[in-house]
Design an enzyme around this catalytic site. Structure first.
Site, short mmCIF file in Angstrom:
data_model
loop_
_atom_site.label_atom_id
_atom_site.label_comp_id
_atom_site.label_asym_id
_atom_site.label_seq_id
_atom_site.Cartn_x
_atom_site.Cartn_y
_atom_site.Cartn_z
N LYS A 203 60.45 108.50 -15.21
CA LYS A 203 59.87 107.39 -14.48
C LYS A 203 58.61 106.92 -15.20
CE LYS A 203 59.46 106.14 -9.62
NZ LYS A 203 59.49 106.62 -8.23
N GLU B 75 65.94 109.39 7.86
CA GLU B 75 65.29 108.91 9.08
C GLU B 75 65.92 109.46 10.35
OE1 GLU B 75 64.67 105.89 5.80
OE2 GLU B 75 66.43 106.92 6.64
N ARG C 286 66.98 102.61 11.17
CA ARG C 286 68.11 103.43 10.74
C ARG C 286 68.33 104.61 11.71
NH1 ARG C 286 68.35 104.37 4.41
NH2 ARG C 286 70.22 103.09 4.47
#
Length: 634
Positions: free
Chosen positions: A280, A365, A393
């Protein structure tokens, strides 16, 4: 320079691997330069430059479907598909979207702003391809973080069962995970995807089975031996057992190896998982060393990577994080729970002081919601810290596991209202509508950061069920903070300005807009009241009755979906009490998705400005003064 010449991914196929590597460095420089002005998802895109180049080199978009999970790592894909000359408009109003956007390009075949959807989408496209008798490839790119989402595992299970031909690229950019490499491993990855090896293996098993008396036992022994070797030597055994052919890990910055691996994957009849290791922030030291901050960055200094932030009042998120520490010191039962957003939700300071009371469940979630319900049932005080857009969600778990049990869970709903550059997939304008109708729920929103602190104290002291406070993604108003926190009376509203004929009933940051509108009207000699409707459920019934008895014309102002939110609740209240002469006008977010831009532009687009409120009040006044006036049409 190669990059200015690339306007279509087909042009990549004329380049050598060496030229592709040169192009990769040009793309990195392009991204680092452009994002200093626009901001955006820097680290994740720097990490997938070679991966995206290899994909477009090997496959034919848009015939071959490339599906990017979340889509925030698709900047390189946008550059290669004819949009590099629009990058100055990235995440700006009516400019390039920061995520994949189907209306932008035929190459954007799937759009999402939430994680873990790509594998289900890939399966759907593979099924459709096969039913139509087509021969295109389907490729899903998913990160190791997104793979923690339950939806991704559901899709893996289905894909492995169906054995459809598609490719999943696992973009593993977690720098703390050591790469699993070795000559034997690379050799096994290659021969297991070679069509000649696969055919030979089937022929050997067939011959063994034909041997009289002992053939079956020999075949079973060979199968057990094969499985034993696989468990010992193949790191992707989980995916193998789910029905995938596993290839990798492969260096995600080695173009030649990735191109070779993709060609190997094409030789496999069923689903393939290619494990790609990337860094990254690759190629930009500030992004590599601080990959969290570089994930989604505001405009920054190119030399240091430091964000160009104007000095101002703390954001609501910061106020939440600091106040939670105060409350955590007061009550040892308080536990913070978040689905992979400890930094975005302002919880790093809390985690530092109370490491045992900070739970990050990953991108899950639903699990977080049910976990909070169980914690509450066992006498703890869980705070579910979540963005509004991600909380939706977990709707089923909020209804079934929290509210139905009347579990004493506290919801800290961040990014409530408009979110600016993240756009339509992240707008936090729907949670009032889907939460206020659930039995047992208490729902609040503060007019300023000081009131947020008192709402957090209110929630901690509340013991009768679930309670939520929602707050926006903006800086606070700069009000003086009270040293001592106190609980607010549940369901109480606050009159900020008097005015019997007309009043603006507002919540959250719209209270400031209401105050501004009232001040503008005051200059015209018009006295308009302002009410801080800080409790969205339950509402202040006494004040609503007072307003209707006084004949007050009301504008209900909210930065939330007009359908189902505060304005709807006010109308429902008057209908329930058979008050049919109440004069109520609703001003909220209309029935459409609001795209990216600044929050100011989003408010202007939806008519949630002080000027628009003034215009509405003037219209109501005119209608009352001339009730029978009609407008002729030509």
């Amino acid at each position: 320079m190669l990059l200015p010449q690339i306007n279509d991914p087909q042009q990549l196929k004329t380049l050598s691997v060496t030229e592709l590597a040169t192009l990769a460095e040009e793309i990195r420089r392009f991204l680092i330069d452009k994002l200093t002005v626009t901001g955006g998802h820097l680290g994740s895109n720097l990490g997938v430059v070679e991966l995206t180049l290899a994909l477009h080199y090997c496959y034919n978009s848009p015939k071959d479907k490339m599906i990017y999970d979340v889509g925030h790592q698709a900047y390189v894909h946008k550059i290669l598909t004819g949009r590099q000359n629009r990058f100055d408009t990235l995440r700006k109003h009516q400019g390039l979207c920061g995520f994949v956007k189907r209306s932008e390009s035929e190459h954007d075949v799937w759009e999402a702003g939430h994680s873990s959807t790509s594998l289900s989408a890939a399966m759907g496209m593979a099924v459709a391809r096969d039913l139509k008798g087509e021969d295109n490839k389907v490729i899903a790119v998913i990160g190791d973080g997104a793979l923690t989402g339950g939806m991704a595992f559901e899709a893996l299970n289905h894909i492995g069962h169906e054995k459809r031909k598609l490719m999943v690229i696992l973009n593993d950019n977690e720098m703390s995970i050591a790469p699993n490499v070795g000559a034997m491993h690379n050799y096994l990855s290659k021969i297991r995807s070679d069509r000649h090896y696969l055919r030979a293996k089937d022929e050997v098993e067939g011959l063994l089975l034909k041997i009289p008396a002992i053939g079956g036992r020999l075949a079973k022994t060979a199968e057990r031996l094969k499985d034993s070797l696989k468990y010992m030597m193949v790191p992707g055994v989980l995916f193998e057992e789910l029905g995938f052919t596993y290839l990798g890990p492969v260096d995600g910055h080695d173009l030649e190896k990735m191109i070779d691996t993709f060609h190997q994957a094409d030789n496999v009849a069923g689903p393939v998982l290619v494990h790609v290791l990337t860094t990254k922030g690759k190629g930009y030291k500030p992004a590599e060393t601080d990959f969290y901050k570089s994930h989604a960055i505001s405009p920054y200094k190119i030399e240091s990577g430091a964000a160009l932030k104007a000095v101002g009042t703390p954001m609501y998120t910061e106020v939440f994080g600091q106040t939670l520490i105060e409350l955590g010191r007061e009550d040892k039962r308080l536990i913070a729970v978040t689905p992979a957003m400890p930094g975005g939700s302002g919880l790093f300071p809390f985690a530092k002081e109370f490491p045992d009371r900070m739970i990050d469940v990953g991108i899950a979630e639903q699990h977080a919601a049910t976990l909070c319900a169980a914690l509450a049932m066992e006498g703890m005080k869980p705070v579910y810290a979540v963005y509004s857009t991600f909380m939706q969600r977990a709707y089923d778990q909020i209804v079934h596991d929290i509210c139905r049990h009347n579990a004493n869970v506290m919801f800290a709903i961040d990014r409530a209202g408009f979110v600016g550059a993240d756009g339509e997939t992240h707008q936090g304008v729907y949670d009032i509508a889907f939460m206020r109708h659930i039995p047992n729920m208490v729902l609040m929103m503060p007019k300023d950061e000081n009131e947020l602190r008192h709402m957090m104290k209110t929630a901690l002291d509340y013991n009768d069920g679930p309670i939520a406070y929602r707050y926006p993604r903006i800086n606070g108003t700069g009000v003086t903070m009270d040293a001592e926190l106190h609980a607010l009376p549940i369901g109480s509203w606050e009159r900020l300005r008097g005015g019997d004929e007309y009043a603006i009933v507002a919540c959250g940051p719209m209270v400031q807009v209401a105050e501004e509108a009232a001040e503008l009207l005051k200059r015209e000699g018009k006295q308009v009241g302002v009410v801080n409707a800080r409790f969205l459920k339950p509402m202040d019934n006494d004040m609503l009755l007072e307003l209707s008895r006084a004949g007050t014309g009301m504008v209900v102002l909210e930065e939330a979906s007009q359908a189902g939110s505060l304005g709807s609740a006010v109308l429902e209240f008057y209908a329930e009490h058979e008050i049919y002469d109440a004069r109520v006008h609703l001003m909220g977010v209309p029935d459409l998705f609001i795209e990216h831009g600044s929050i100011k532009e989003q408010r202007q687009e939806t008519g949630l400005t002080a000027e628009a409120v003034c215009a509405r009040i003037r219209t109501m006044m005119a209608a009352r003064a001339f009730p029978y006036k009609t407008t002729s049409s030509s």
